[in-house]
Motif scaffolding. Structure first.
Motif, PDB file in Angstrom:
ATOM      1  N   GLU A   6       0.830  -1.200   0.000  1.00 41.68           N
ATOM      2  CA  GLU A   6       0.000   0.000   0.000  1.00 41.68           C
ATOM      3  C   GLU A   6       0.866   1.253   0.000  1.00 41.68           C
ATOM      4  O   GLU A   6       2.013   1.238   0.469  1.00 41.68           O
ATOM      5  N   ALA A   7       0.271   2.334  -0.488  1.00 43.14           N
ATOM      6  CA  ALA A   7       0.930   3.639  -0.451  1.00 43.14           C
ATOM      7  C   ALA A   7      -0.146   4.711  -0.505  1.00 43.14           C
ATOM      8  O   ALA A   7      -1.298   4.431  -0.844  1.00 43.14           O
ATOM      9  N   GLY A   9      -0.941   6.988   2.098  1.00 44.56           N
ATOM     10  CA  GLY A   9      -1.455   7.519   3.356  1.00 44.56           C
ATOM     11  C   GLY A   9      -0.761   8.825   3.729  1.00 44.56           C
ATOM     12  O   GLY A   9       0.189   9.254   3.086  1.00 44.56           O
ATOM     13  N   LEU A  20      -5.372   6.133  -1.895  1.00 40.27           N
ATOM     14  CA  LEU A  20      -4.512   5.028  -1.496  1.00 40.27           C
ATOM     15  C   LEU A  20      -4.362   4.073  -2.675  1.00 40.27           C
ATOM     16  O   LEU A  20      -5.306   3.872  -3.440  1.00 40.27           O
ATOM     17  N   CYS A  22      -2.700   0.127  -3.943  1.00 40.31           N
ATOM     18  CA  CYS A  22      -2.298  -1.202  -3.497  1.00 40.31           C
ATOM     19  C   CYS A  22      -1.746  -1.938  -4.710  1.00 40.31           C
ATOM     20  O   CYS A  22      -2.508  -2.338  -5.597  1.00 40.31           O
ATOM     21  N   TYR A  94      -5.454  -1.136   5.152  1.00 39.03           N
ATOM     22  CA  TYR A  94      -4.848  -2.330   4.575  1.00 39.03           C
ATOM     23  C   TYR A  94      -5.616  -2.761   3.328  1.00 39.03           C
ATOM     24  O   TYR A  94      -6.850  -2.693   3.295  1.00 39.03           O
ATOM     25  N   THR A 119      -1.025   1.341   5.438  1.00 43.23           N
ATOM     26  CA  THR A 119      -0.606   2.739   5.285  1.00 43.23           C
ATOM     27  C   THR A 119      -1.487   3.580   6.203  1.00 43.23           C
ATOM     28  O   THR A 119      -2.707   3.401   6.250  1.00 43.23           O
ATOM     29  N   GLN A 120      -0.855   4.479   6.953  1.00 37.05           N
ATOM     30  CA  GLN A 120      -1.564   5.243   7.982  1.00 37.05           C
ATOM     31  C   GLN A 120      -2.242   6.471   7.389  1.00 37.05           C
ATOM     32  O   GLN A 120      -1.623   7.226   6.627  1.00 37.05           O
TER      33      GLN A 120
END
Length: 125
Positions: A6-7, A9, A20, A22, A94, A119-120
């Protein structure tokens, strides 16, 4: 073994937008059911959006009209478009992919075999 990454966030203010992504390490001719989940502090992991193998998409009521799940044409990358975010959207997000074609509740984490690292997303008011 499929690996998901993931990216996208970050920390944003109320009302902002985020996308986001994935990315899958490999893609078979057909992918399994894909899902986005989130887990806030002290909360259980909850399903947010599902992309079915026939292309149908669905999101939970709490994000309906604000979040959109999609996939690129090559089916290697899945997205979660987040608009008009709220503080309650703060969580680790997620992505997940199922290895089995049938499950009773695709919003349950138990239906998915492959998971990204998360990713937060933090939304401040």
């Amino acid at each position: 073994q499929v690996q998901l990454v993931e990216a996208g966030g970050g920390s944003v203010e109320v009302g902002a937008s985020l996308r986001l992504s994935c990315a899958a390490s490999e893609v078979f001719p057909t992918r399994g059911v894909l899902g986005w989940f989130r887990q806030g502090p002290g909360n259980e992991r909850e399903g947010v959006a599902v992309l079915y193998t026939n292309g149908r998409v669905d999101v939970v009521d709490s994000v309906k009209g604000r979040f959109t799940i999609s996939q690129d044409n090559a089916k290697k990358t899945m997205y979660l478009e987040m608009n008009k975010v709220k503080p309650e959207d703060t969580a680790m997000y997620y992505c997940a992919e199922a290895s089995q074609p049938v499950c009773t509740n695709w919003y349950s984490a138990s239906c998915y075999a492959y998971w990204g690292q998360g990713t937060q997303v933090t939304v401040s008011s």
